[in-house]
Each structure stands twice: as C-alpha cells, then as structure tokens.
Design a protein around this motif. Structure first.
Motif, short mmCIF file in Angstrom:
data_model
loop_
_atom_site.label_atom_id
_atom_site.label_comp_id
_atom_site.label_asym_id
_atom_site.label_seq_id
_atom_site.Cartn_x
_atom_site.Cartn_y
_atom_site.Cartn_z
N LEU A 204 1.67 -27.29 22.22
CA LEU A 204 0.39 -27.79 21.76
C LEU A 204 0.77 -28.71 19.78
O LEU A 204 0.41 -29.57 19.44
CB LEU A 204 -0.55 -26.60 20.72
N ARG A 205 2.21 -27.86 19.21
CA ARG A 205 2.55 -28.54 18.54
C ARG A 205 3.28 -29.75 18.89
O ARG A 205 4.06 -30.92 17.93
CB ARG A 205 3.61 -27.28 17.63
N LEU A 206 3.87 -29.58 20.07
CA LEU A 206 4.72 -31.09 20.15
C LEU A 206 3.73 -32.50 20.76
O LEU A 206 3.85 -33.61 20.22
CB LEU A 206 5.54 -30.77 22.13
N TYR A 207 2.75 -32.08 21.46
CA TYR A 207 1.97 -32.57 21.12
C TYR A 207 1.24 -33.62 20.32
O TYR A 207 1.07 -34.71 19.91
CB TYR A 207 0.63 -31.86 22.46
N GLU A 208 1.13 -32.93 19.45
CA GLU A 208 0.33 -32.76 18.46
C GLU A 208 0.82 -33.71 17.34
O GLU A 208 1.13 -34.99 16.64
CB GLU A 208 -0.77 -31.54 18.15
N SER A 209 2.65 -33.53 17.53
CA SER A 209 3.62 -34.09 17.04
C SER A 209 3.31 -35.64 17.36
O SER A 209 4.37 -36.31 16.97
CB SER A 209 5.12 -33.07 16.65
N LEU A 210 3.43 -35.76 18.06
CA LEU A 210 3.61 -36.63 18.91
C LEU A 210 2.74 -38.07 18.74
O LEU A 210 2.05 -38.95 19.54
CB LEU A 210 3.16 -36.77 20.64
N GLY A 211 1.44 -37.02 18.43
CA GLY A 211 0.26 -37.91 18.09
C GLY A 211 -1.11 -38.43 18.85
O GLY A 211 -2.37 -38.90 19.00
N PHE A 212 -1.05 -36.88 19.90
CA PHE A 212 -2.07 -36.41 20.10
C PHE A 212 -2.87 -35.54 19.12
O PHE A 212 -2.41 -35.20 18.47
CB PHE A 212 -2.26 -35.88 21.54
N ARG A 213 -4.85 -35.70 19.43
CA ARG A 213 -5.03 -35.14 18.56
C ARG A 213 -6.47 -34.13 19.23
O ARG A 213 -6.50 -34.77 20.61
CB ARG A 213 -6.18 -35.70 17.26
N LEU A 214 -6.59 -32.72 19.05
CA LEU A 214 -6.99 -31.73 19.59
C LEU A 214 -8.94 -32.44 19.80
O LEU A 214 -9.72 -32.49 18.70
CB LEU A 214 -7.30 -30.61 19.21
N HIS A 215 -9.33 -32.84 21.18
CA HIS A 215 -10.81 -33.11 20.93
C HIS A 215 -11.50 -31.89 21.52
O HIS A 215 -12.87 -32.05 20.94
CB HIS A 215 -10.51 -33.74 22.58
N ARG A 216 -11.21 -30.86 22.35
CA ARG A 216 -11.68 -29.83 22.28
C ARG A 216 -11.57 -28.98 23.27
O ARG A 216 -10.55 -28.68 24.05
CB ARG A 216 -13.45 -29.69 22.79
N ALA A 217 -12.23 -27.64 22.96
CA ALA A 217 -11.75 -26.39 23.73
C ALA A 217 -12.00 -26.68 25.49
O ALA A 217 -13.77 -26.99 25.34
CB ALA A 217 -11.23 -24.84 23.69
N MET A 218 -11.82 -26.16 26.73
CA MET A 218 -11.86 -25.95 27.55
C MET A 218 -11.62 -24.91 28.45
O MET A 218 -11.46 -23.97 27.91
CB MET A 218 -11.95 -27.29 28.76
N THR A 219 -12.79 -24.54 29.17
CA THR A 219 -13.13 -22.89 29.98
C THR A 219 -11.96 -23.11 31.57
O THR A 219 -12.92 -24.58 32.48
CB THR A 219 -13.73 -22.02 30.31
N LEU A 220 -11.05 -22.52 31.79
CA LEU A 220 -11.14 -22.81 32.97
C LEU A 220 -11.15 -21.71 34.42
O LEU A 220 -10.15 -20.79 33.29
CB LEU A 220 -9.55 -23.35 33.62
N VAL A 221 -11.77 -21.64 35.12
CA VAL A 221 -12.09 -20.59 35.80
C VAL A 221 -11.83 -20.64 37.40
O VAL A 221 -12.25 -21.08 37.82
CB VAL A 221 -13.50 -20.00 35.71
N LEU A 222 -11.06 -19.10 37.63
CA LEU A 222 -10.49 -19.32 39.30
C LEU A 222 -11.87 -18.26 39.58
O LEU A 222 -11.61 -17.16 39.42
CB LEU A 222 -9.69 -18.92 39.45
N THR A 223 -13.12 -18.43 40.34
CA THR A 223 -14.34 -17.20 40.58
C THR A 223 -14.08 -17.99 42.66
O THR A 223 -13.39 -17.58 43.30
CB THR A 223 -14.76 -17.65 40.16
N ARG A 224 -14.46 -16.56 43.46
CA ARG A 224 -14.78 -16.62 44.42
C ARG A 224 -16.76 -15.96 44.36
O ARG A 224 -17.00 -14.69 43.95
CB ARG A 224 -13.98 -15.65 44.88
#
Length: 232
Positions: A204-224
């Motif tokens: 995260l720190r690396l990507y922000e240092s490259l000029g990416f900005r946090l847009h929002r948090a998402m949820t990844l779910v594996l369900t059955r």
C-alpha cells in the motif's frame, strides 16, 4: 438496476462491458471461464433468484468468489473467506514506457504460470493473459518479473499480476513494469486502478508513493451454498 460507479462492482462492470466476451451467464449471475479468472459477479442488491443463479453457475461443489462494496450471502450460505481489499486509482502516477519490458504472449504462458506460482501475486491461470496486455522483463532469457492488465471496465483498466522472482527483488522491476502498464492504459484513454489486500501495508505504501490514491475499501468473499461439500 443501475450502479453508482463502475468501480463499485468492478467485476460486474467488466463482464457487462468491455469483457462481455468472457461472460458466462445464468440470469443476472456472471462469471469468467474457470481458466481465465475465478471471479464471479452479481448486480447491486441481488435477490434470492440471483443467488440461486450464481449457485447454479458455480456448479456442484463450486465456490462463489465475489468482490463488491459489500457482500452479504443469504442465510445458510457458508462464508469460507472474507477479506478487505483496498481499491486504488491513478492520481498522478508517473507512467512511463520501459525499454527492457517486452510484451508477453501465449508462448510465454508456461513461464508466467511458473513465476506466478512461485510468487503468488493473486490468481493467474492459463488464459488470464487474454484479459489484457502483460509485460515482462527477462534476464539471461529467463522471465524474472511481470505485470499486466486484468479487469477492463468502461473508462478503467486494472493493473494486476505484478510479481518478481525472489532472486531479483530489490531492483525495482515490478515498479517499472507497473509504470509501463499504466502508460499503455493511459495511451488508450483509460485510467489505471488496482487492488491490494488491506493487510499488505508495505505494498500500500509503495503504490501510494507511485501516485495511486485510495479510492475505497472493498470486500472479497469466498462463499458456498447450503448443502455443498467443503471447499478445499
């Protein structure tokens, strides 16, 4: 049923947009072919029929992998894994072509699969290369780093599959390839974005240092669905 922003439900936006040629559909449920990507998608605010359709699309014993703002399976569904991922967008990335980067092709897939298997950048399957442009850097003929494009949605393209062989880390190869991929995305008039697991603070720190900005948090779910055998 409209979406407030393509990035809010990015897999659905991709499979109903620029990557519709990959879409396997049952009702409103969508998925990529199993050898392309494990991701599946439902529209915003799915109803019981949508969940039944995605269970059928997964098939007997198949897990359902979803990424969205919020994912709440119906009662009786087992949540196998729930992960918070952060969505970052280009906010002044110094995108630049790289003279050492070469475009990877189907002939490179065995090496790409081997590199991804050693470094685990996320799902990379035999046909993942078909999702977009992949670039690599070779040393002595050996593929030592790669990065490419995964989800394509209206106006946006995701950078993914960024990985470097353990023997070549610390030389900035992954960063160079990310910037080169971003340059190609921009040249097509699209905006780069990416996802990172929230617990991966170094990335995260690396990507922000490259000029990416946090847009929002998402949820990844594996369900059955209820009654299915446990997912290994």
């Amino acid at each position: 049923m409209g979406q407030s922003h393509p990035l809010d439900n990015s897999v659905y936006s991709a499979l109903t947009g620029p990557q519709t040629h990959f879409a396997q559909r049952r009702g409103n449920a969508l998925r990529y072919p199993l050898d392309v990507s494990p991701f599946m998608a439902l529209p915003d605010s799915p109803d019981d029929a949508d969940w039944a359709d995605i269970a059928a699309l997964a098939g007997p014993g198949g897990g359902v992998t979803l990424t969205a703002l919020t994912v709440e399976p119906p009662d009786g569904w087992e949540v196998v894994t729930r992960i918070t991922v952060l969505q970052l967008i280009d906010d002044g990335v110094a995108a630049a072509r790289d003279q050492e980067a070469v475009r990877l092709t189907q002939a490179d897939v065995p090496e790409m699969l081997a590199l991804a298997g050693r470094t685990r950048p996320g799902p990379f399957l035999p046909r993942t290369i078909e999702m977009g442009t992949y670039l690599g850097i070779r040393s002595g003929g050996r593929l030592v780093a790669m990065a490419g494009e995964r989800l394509r949605l209206p106006g946006w393209t995701e950078i993914s599959g960024v990985c470097t062989d353990a023997d070549w880390r610390g030389h900035g190869l992954g960063t160079r390839l990310m910037l080169a991929v971003a340059a190609g995305i921009r040249e097509r008039g699209k905006t780069p974005f990416l996802h990172v697991v929230a617990s991966n603070t170094n990335a995260l720190r690396l990507y922000e240092s490259l000029g990416f900005r946090l847009h929002r948090a998402m949820t990844l779910v594996l369900t059955r669905p209820p009654g299915e055998a446990p997912i290994r």
